[in-house]
Motif scaffolding. Sequence first.
Motif, mmCIF file in Angstrom:
data_model
loop_
_atom_site.group_PDB
_atom_site.id
_atom_site.type_symbol
_atom_site.label_atom_id
_atom_site.label_comp_id
_atom_site.label_asym_id
_atom_site.label_seq_id
_atom_site.Cartn_x
_atom_site.Cartn_y
_atom_site.Cartn_z
ATOM 1 N N ALA A 46 0.825 -1.214 0.000
ATOM 2 C CA ALA A 46 0.000 0.000 0.000
ATOM 3 C C ALA A 46 0.858 1.262 0.000
ATOM 4 N N ALA A 47 1.937 1.230 0.773
ATOM 5 C CA ALA A 47 2.753 2.431 0.959
ATOM 6 C C ALA A 47 3.555 2.821 -0.272
ATOM 7 N N ILE A 48 3.663 1.925 -1.257
ATOM 8 C CA ILE A 48 4.465 2.244 -2.442
ATOM 9 C C ILE A 48 3.726 3.173 -3.407
ATOM 10 N N ASP B 10 3.084 -17.630 -9.501
ATOM 11 C CA ASP B 10 1.764 -17.923 -8.959
ATOM 12 C C ASP B 10 1.979 -18.565 -7.593
ATOM 13 N N ASN B 11 1.844 -17.764 -6.529
ATOM 14 C CA ASN B 11 2.168 -18.240 -5.188
ATOM 15 C C ASN B 11 1.162 -19.249 -4.658
ATOM 16 N N THR C 150 0.600 -10.418 0.115
ATOM 17 C CA THR C 150 -0.065 -11.286 -0.850
ATOM 18 C C THR C 150 0.609 -12.648 -0.914
ATOM 19 N N ASN C 151 1.939 -12.652 -0.986
ATOM 20 C CA ASN C 151 2.662 -13.912 -1.095
ATOM 21 C C ASN C 151 2.450 -14.789 0.130
ATOM 22 N N GLY C 152 2.447 -14.181 1.309
ATOM 23 C CA GLY C 152 2.241 -14.948 2.531
ATOM 24 C C GLY C 152 0.881 -15.626 2.549
ATOM 25 N N VAL D 253 6.956 -4.093 -11.378
ATOM 26 C CA VAL D 253 7.125 -4.610 -10.021
ATOM 27 C C VAL D 253 7.285 -6.122 -10.086
ATOM 28 N N VAL D 254 8.247 -6.653 -9.341
ATOM 29 C CA VAL D 254 8.480 -8.096 -9.333
ATOM 30 C C VAL D 254 8.135 -8.692 -7.978
ATOM 31 N N ASP D 255 7.780 -9.969 -7.996
ATOM 32 C CA ASP D 255 7.575 -10.815 -6.818
ATOM 33 C C ASP D 255 6.261 -10.587 -6.082
ATOM 34 N N ASP D 256 5.759 -9.369 -6.033
ATOM 35 C CA ASP D 256 4.495 -9.086 -5.356
ATOM 36 C C ASP D 256 3.717 -8.073 -6.178
#
Length: 340
Positions: A100-102, A135-136, A168-170, A118-121
């Motif tokens: 959110a903060a980005i 796709d986590n 999201t990943n978690g 943006v990568v990973d998330d």
Amino acid sequence: MKFNRRLVLSSMLSAAAVAVACGSSPAESKELKLGLSMPTLNTPFFTVLVKAATSDARSLGGEVVQATNANRDAGQQITDFGNLITAGGNAILSGVVDRAAIKPALDNAKSRGVPVVVVDDEPAQGNVYAVVRADNVAMGAKAAEALAAALTTKSGSILEIQGGLTTTNGRDRSTGFDKKFAELAPNIKIIEQTANWDGPTAANVVSTILSGNKDIVGIYLATDTLYYDPVAAALKSRGRLHPVGQAGHIPVVAIDGGASALQAIRDGYLDATISQPVTDYAKYGTKYLQDALNGVAMKAGPTDHNSTVVKSGSYFVDELPSPVVTKANVSDPNLWGNAK
């Protein structure tokens, strides 16, 4: 004077060739001056990503103007975006400290005409050209399949050490694992504990759960780069770390595919991990930024690299495949954990 169509056509083609050579063609590739905004540089994941992106930018005829380290400070990442643009960056490849903060950082880049991948998330809000991630949910499901296959019993409990559930990943890694494992091993209880992406916390979780639960028959780690070493140390201190095939072995499966995890697979202590395609994050993230500079529109659909771009809200997300790593393929040089 007699009109010569062949001469006129030849002249037109020659003029067009000169125009292309002089750079007036709209299809001309713009030089990539890449800025790298990393949430942290104290993990191999992001140091490998920076190295790969630097190489990929050069292969496209561009360069990296600067790589910044936010030290997991969301405010610092906003500042970093401004510094990258001031340093001459015309495109930014970024990880995310806080989804959110980005947004202010993304808004600043958009206002200055600087595309972002943006990568990973996936950001919670803000404008980006594309998101490149795995796709986590699928990775969690693959981990469940690997752990279920490694178990030697159909009863007892397994310990799931989750990532941060505010990310999201978690959440996705937990959701994918829980659903698939319940299908494959319905009689085995899942004990869920979050360690918030913190290694020492993960070690404490293992010690506490093993003390109060004598029927732990397997462990799932949402990340091996942050959790495996401290968890293995905790298991060893309790006399519970044994290699595959020996009495007392507790099957362990993880996600990420860092170098220490790959070595643990070679040594027989870690049964399997699901490797993130880190070098591909760099490769395709950089390629998409070059496309953005050249005015190529992002679109959904299958890609030429065995993935699919999907629309998630307002974002185009390239979901890259993640291989399962076991002893059979642990030395594959394409795995990011084997990067030199």
